[in-house]
Scaffold this motif. Structure first.
Motif, short mmCIF file in Angstrom:
data_model
loop_
_atom_site.label_atom_id
_atom_site.label_comp_id
_atom_site.label_asym_id
_atom_site.label_seq_id
_atom_site.Cartn_x
_atom_site.Cartn_y
_atom_site.Cartn_z
N TYR A 128 2.42 -9.38 8.30
CA TYR A 128 2.69 -9.91 6.97
C TYR A 128 3.98 -9.30 6.41
CZ TYR A 128 1.97 -11.15 2.07
OH TYR A 128 2.12 -11.65 0.79
N SER A 135 6.88 -10.98 8.35
CA SER A 135 7.08 -12.42 8.20
C SER A 135 7.22 -12.89 6.76
CB SER A 135 5.92 -13.17 8.86
OG SER A 135 4.69 -12.87 8.20
N ARG A 136 6.68 -12.14 5.80
CA ARG A 136 6.65 -12.62 4.42
C ARG A 136 7.39 -11.75 3.42
NH1 ARG A 136 2.08 -15.95 3.23
NH2 ARG A 136 1.41 -17.01 5.13
N ASN A 194 1.00 -4.44 -1.30
CA ASN A 194 1.30 -5.47 -0.31
C ASN A 194 0.05 -6.01 0.37
OD1 ASN A 194 4.04 -5.45 -0.86
ND2 ASN A 194 4.45 -3.83 0.62
N ARG A 226 -1.10 -8.59 -1.97
CA ARG A 226 -0.34 -9.84 -1.82
C ARG A 226 -0.82 -10.61 -0.58
NH1 ARG A 226 5.98 -8.48 -2.51
NH2 ARG A 226 6.09 -10.74 -2.17
N ALA A 227 -1.12 -9.86 0.50
CA ALA A 227 -1.61 -10.52 1.72
C ALA A 227 -2.96 -11.18 1.47
CB ALA A 227 -1.71 -9.51 2.85
N ASP A 287 -2.37 -14.33 -0.53
CA ASP A 287 -1.78 -15.38 0.30
C ASP A 287 -2.73 -15.88 1.39
OD1 ASP A 287 0.52 -15.31 -1.19
OD2 ASP A 287 1.67 -14.12 0.26
N VAL A 295 -3.86 -14.23 3.98
CA VAL A 295 -3.56 -13.68 5.30
C VAL A 295 -4.61 -12.66 5.73
CG1 VAL A 295 -1.86 -12.36 6.62
CG2 VAL A 295 -1.10 -14.11 5.02
#
Length: 260
Positions: free
Chosen positions: A166, A169-170, A217, A220-221, A224, A226
């Motif tokens: 993650y 890639s993000r 983070n 955030r994952a 999203d 993930v």
């Protein structure tokens, strides 16, 4: 789950100063400046100087007959850099973008960038700018992380791997630019003289959370989709209980602009 995940970003100037003050930060920065062989009378340029962490070290090396330019596009960073270098007459702070440096072509003896190229729009275009402003025979020093190498120890290995994927890639624009520094420098017209890899190791959870953004983070994952929320929260809580280990690799490259 009682562990709170961080969601806000830290003050960027404070973040960069704290990271630079850590043992690993001091070591690779000192090594890069040593490799640049900054000498009295030189003109040195720090592209993306941030809060001015390295400007005093460069000023000390160029001496009273030299000049150090610190360039950044962030007004808050520039303000902090000016405060930190106010008593250093050799240092001049300039607002500018790495893609269009506010420096005369062919006037700089030594150029440094540190964790800048991973954020810019086009790293190759920035390298072209470095080539433009560097004198023939001058040196550039580049340091960038390779976030694919981020390793966070946890019993839940799959979530650690998902967190690294993650991040790569993000979260970071050019997350693996570190491994490409030698190629980018060569394509820009520099002769690559040195390539080094340094592993930054974290054994303190709080320091790692601050530097790597583990809590904010993973949140955030989760948002999203993930990482599963329950699994992500358990992973983060387990990290906080220790013992803790995380690491990633920084790559440093020194290149020379040929004389002819």
């Amino acid at each position: 789950m009682s562990m709170t995940l961080g969601v806000s970003r830290p003050d960027q100037a404070a973040y960069m100063l704290r990271a630079a003050a850590a043992d690993a930060g001091r070591a690779y920065k000192r090594e890069l400046i040593d490799l640049l062989d900054v000498r009295p009378g030189h003109t040195a340029l720090d592209v993306g100087c941030g809060p001015g962490t390295d400007l005093s070290a460069l000023a000390e090396r160029v001496g009273p007959d030299g000049t150090v330019f610190g360039v950044d596009r962030d007004p808050a960073m520039l303000a902090e850099a000016r405060l930190r270098t106010d008593a250093l007459p050799a240092v001049e702070i300039r607002e500018g973008d790495a893609h269009a440096l506010p420096v005369e072509p062919g006037t700089v003896d030594r150029v440094k960038t540190d964790r800048v190229l991973m954020h810019v729009a086009e790293p190759a275009d920035v390298l072209a700018q470095l080539h433009l402003v560097t004198r023939p025979g001058g040196l550039i020093g580049l340091t960038e992380p390779d976030w694919d190498t981020l390793a966070v120890d946890a019993e839940d290995l799959e979530t650690s791997r998902a967190f690294t994927r993650y991040t790569t890639s993000r979260l970071v624009r050019h997350a693996t630019v570190g491994r490409g520094l030698a190629r980018l420098a060569a394509r820009a017209g520099f002769t690559v003289e040195t390539v080094l890899a340094t592993t930054s190791v974290f054994r303190d959870f709080q320091d790692a959370d601050h530097t790597l953004g583990l809590g904010r983070n993973v949140q955030r994952a989760i948002k999203d989709g993930v990482i599963d929320e329950t699994r992500g929260r358990r992973w983060f809580a387990a990290l906080s209980e220790g013992p803790f280990f995380a690491s990633f690799t920084l790559i440093s490259v020194v290149g020379r602009r040929p004389v002819s």
